[in-house]
Design an enzyme around this catalytic site. Structure first.
Site, PDB file in Angstrom:
ATOM      1  N   GLU A  43       0.809  -1.209   0.000  1.00 18.82           N
ATOM      2  CA  GLU A  43       0.000   0.000   0.000  1.00 18.82           C
ATOM      3  C   GLU A  43       0.851   1.272   0.000  1.00 18.82           C
ATOM      4  OE1 GLU A  43      -3.511   0.192   2.054  1.00 18.82           O
ATOM      5  OE2 GLU A  43      -3.686   2.210   1.231  1.00 18.82           O
ATOM      6  N   ASP A  44       1.904   1.270   0.782  1.00 19.09           N
ATOM      7  CA  ASP A  44       2.622   2.526   1.029  1.00 19.09           C
ATOM      8  C   ASP A  44       3.897   2.722   0.224  1.00 19.09           C
ATOM      9  OD1 ASP A  44       0.717   3.147   2.792  1.00 19.09           O
ATOM     10  OD2 ASP A  44       1.883   2.751   4.611  1.00 19.09           O
TER      11      ASP A  44
END
Ligand code: MN
Length: 745
Positions: free
Chosen positions: A93-94
């Site tokens: 996600e990051d």
């Protein structure tokens, strides 16, 4: 899947590793010595590198978060795939350049799937709970959608466990966020995550989440509660220790030697809740601490409860046997409440070690390592658990809608799709943008011309997937296309499209309707021209709902919404009842029963009694009238019963097979009211070729609709087929055939 780890990762064993990582591997090793610890270390360094340079809002390096989450997962004694996934859970996600494929190739497909699952549960698209402009009602609905979606999307429960651990750590570090954000996250935790943890039986996480959310949502009350509890702590601890001592002595004298006895402080939020719910002051809450006894075997559990009751007087009716009758999330224990040493109520829980593990870890306990336990048995247990999870019936917080949709296994059959605003819609599996559009609003469906899914234009026949963001393109002068009937999955969308075509093809239907009426009149030996005058038709049309002129009525007949027979009956007028007697020839069969054969050429006039309106296939008796032929009653009809008592000599047994004629019967449907219900029900009638006449709807309190109508059916089998089909709608509570036209049933 295990290869020689050193081949793959090239990590020097002499590496000086951070303390918290060392503790993590030690923790894992302690409950599962076979764990691939090198892979765990590798996951840590992989994540550290991926998050390099990023800080948490607390100012700590980002890696402290996944590491803490991994610790929580390991505290639940989850398998090493889960621990590795926890370390990696935010990388996709990051971090730029990290994909699920990268994770899969380096850590194996299991970890790849888990990380993918956790990433997908991040619902960036969801509208924030309690956000501006969202009404309370909407917030409750949104919380439900989220819980439902979480469960549906987490095919592997380990995903949920990691997600809960993630949330727990975010709650622990919530202080570093700005106040508005804190409230929002705490609300979400209280409304969505704590109930989920409870449902999954992970008590440890549930109470921590609740206490942390409580702290942020009601800071003043939290502070007061903390002070009150700590002020009375010393005395309480002395009391409890004394009670434990007495209990240990008693158990040992009964031969239960290695029982573990704990004094368990109740968590703050549960005390607070009790005060609110029962309107008590803190001084009135006595059972701040409970005692827990953990023994080795089930017989010892019962033996221990006997010992407790021998020491202290049990309080009436407060003994619960959750061993014999376990809770739906798998929880087992004996609970009792006694009058403790100081005359105050004291709660005691008794359970085996395994039960304790399940009580604390819930679903997570099923992934802990056990010697010699067959994997299949565990899988089976999980399948059962999964089913039980959807037995939310004891949960008053759930709306009835939610209950209903979960009670049927819609679970695997649903997809959750987002609007660009972040609202979640649940649709049946295979649903397309057409279904989505009609769900948003009928007008949106009617003017739909295209759709974008996750930013890309797709065809309207594309099935939507879990988590898709669907954007609809409409044009005010657009109209549905006939092939939508093939693409639409929901009956709602289908019926709207069908209704549209019925409306636009009115002329065509009217022509069909006219022809059908003409045919029917001719078969009755009547001259159509005599009956189809404009005035006469208009007059009859007024008897039908939504018909203002002759054309309306003809179109409805052509479209199958109104039966030909009912119109003809009205056109022909008030002839002696019935307008069209069934001329039926009787033949004596071998069995002694008379078989009715409709030939139209017989002299014998058989009529259906109006009191019970029998149809072919019913159990019927004939009553030989004085000069007016035979009157057929259903055997169960009270009038038939009366005749049996008074004039048995005039009764004839009949066998009455279907004869190609349609007979009206009176039906009453009780249903939960919702938009489109009537349309769905009429779709069934059209599909089962049962004509409908004279439908009326009555609303009753509590959103129940009572629909009364006439159905024209061939025989009892046809009728029961139609009734079964209607009964299959979830909203339908009951379908009853009335006795005749009036009557209760
Ligand atoms: Mn996280």
């Amino acid at each position: 899947m295990k290869t020689n780890p050193t081949d793959r990762y090239h990590i020097d064993d002499q590496w000086e590793e951070p303390e918290a990582l060392h503790e993590l591997t030690q923790k894992l090793y302690a409950y599962h010595p076979e764990s691939d610890l090198v892979r765990v270390r590798y996951a840590y360094y992989f994540a550290e590198k991926a998050h390099a340079g990023k800080l948490r809002s607390s100012g700590d390096p980002y890696i402290t978060h996944p590491l803490a989450v991994a610790h929580i997962v390991a505290d639940l004694r989850m398998d090493d795939d889960s621990v590795v996934s926890a370390l990696l859970h935010d990388t996709v996600e990051d971090c730029e350049g990290v994909t699920v494929e990268t994770i899969t190739s380096r850590f194996g497909p299991e970890v790849g799937n888990l990380v993918d699952g956790v990433t997908k549960l991040s619902w960036r698209h969801v509208r924030e709970l309690g956000s501006q402009g969202m009404r309370a009602q909407e917030t409750i609905k949104a919380a439900e959608s989220l819980r439902k979606m979480l469960l549906a999307m987490a095919k592997d429960f380990r995903v949920m466990v990691i997600k809960l651990a993630d949330r727990l750590h975010n709650m622990i570090t919530l202080d570093s966020l700005p106040p508005e954000k804190r409230t929002r996250i705490a609300t979400e935790t209280m409304d969505v995550y704590a109930p989920l943890a409870a449902r999954l039986g992970i008590w440890q996480i549930k109470w921590q989440l609740e206490d942390l959310a409580f702290k942020h949502l009601h800071p003043a009350e939290f502070k007061q509660m903390t002070e009150l509890v700590s002020r009375s702590r010393a005395q309480r601890e002395t009391d409890i220790n004394r009670a434990i001592g007495a209990l240990r002595e008693r158990l040992e004298s009964e031969g239960i030697r290695d029982a573990e006895i704990q004094g368990r402080p109740k968590h703050l939020y549960s005390i607070f809740n009790k005060m609110i719910q029962q309107g008590l002051d803190f001084d009135q809450i006595f059972d701040l601490t409970a005692i827990r006894i953990i023994v080795n075997t089930i017989p010892e559990c019962y033996q221990a409860v006997g010992a407790v009751h021998a020491l202290w007087v049990p309080m009436g009716n407060l003994f619960y046997d959750y061993i014999a009758k376990q809770k739906s999330n798998g929880y087992q224990s004996l609970h009792t409440k006694v009058i403790g040493p100081h005359g105050e109520p004291m709660e005691v829980q008794i359970r085996t070690r395994r039960m304790h593990e399940i009580a604390e870890f819930g679903v997570a306990a099923h992934w802990t390592y056990k010697e010699g336990r067959a994997k299949q048995e565990e899988t089976q247990k999980l399948a059962t658990l999964r089913q039980q999870l959807f037995d939310w019936s004891s949960d008053a917080r759930m709306s009835s809608d939610f209950l209903r949709s979960l009670s049927t296994d819609l679970f695997a059959e649903q997809v959750f799709v987002f609007t660009p605003r972040g609202d979640v819609m649940d649709l049946p599996k295979g649903a397309t943008p057409i279904d989505f559009a009609f769900r948003v609003h009928t007008q949106v469906g009617m003017t739909l011309v295209g759709a974008k899914v996750n930013g890309h234009i797709v065809t309207l026949s594309t099935p939507l997937k879990n988590g898709d963001v669907c954007e609809l393109i409409t044009r005010s002068n657009a109209a549905p296309s006939l092939d939508w009937l093939d693409y639409a999955k929901t009956s709602h969308a289908k019926s709207r499209v069908r209704a549209y075509f019925r409306r636009t093809h009115r002329d065509e239907y009217a022509q069909k309707g006219k022809e059908a009426i003409e045919r029917e009149l001719k078969t009755q030996g009547l001259e159509p021209r005599e009956f189809l005058g404009e005035d006469r038709l208009t007059e009859v049309a007024k008897a039908y709902e939504g018909c203002h002129e002759a054309e309306d009525l003809l179109a409805k007949v052509g479209g199958g919404l109104v039966s030909v027979q009912s119109v003809v009956q009205k056109l022909v007028g008030n002839r002696p009842e019935p307008a069209k007697p069934n001329r039926i020839e009787s033949k004596r069969s071998d069995g002694g029963k008379t078989v009715l054969v409709s030939t139209g050429a017989s002299n014998l006039l058989v009529r259906r009694a109006r009191c019970c309106e029998p149809i072919p296939g019913d159990d019927v008796v004939g009553y030989v009238t004085r000069g007016r032929g035979i009157m057929l009653h259903r055997s169960a009809c009270p009038n038939a019963q009366h005749l049996r008592d008074t004039e048995p000599e005039r009764l004839v047994e009949f066998d009455w097979p279907a004869d190609g004629t349609n007979y009206p019967v009176w039906i009453r449907i009780l249903a939960q009211d919702r938009q489109g219900l009537l349309m769905d029900v009429s779709t069934v009638f059209a599909e089962t070729k049962a004509n409908v006449g004279n439908a009326t709807i009555r609303m009753t309190p509590g959103h129940t609709a009572e629909i009364s109508l006439t159905l024209e059916v061939q025989d009892a089998a046809h009728l029961s087929h139609v009734m079964n089909r209607v009964g299959q709608y979830q909203d339908v509570i009951s379908v009853l055939r009335k006795f005749g036209r009036g009557g209760a049933n």
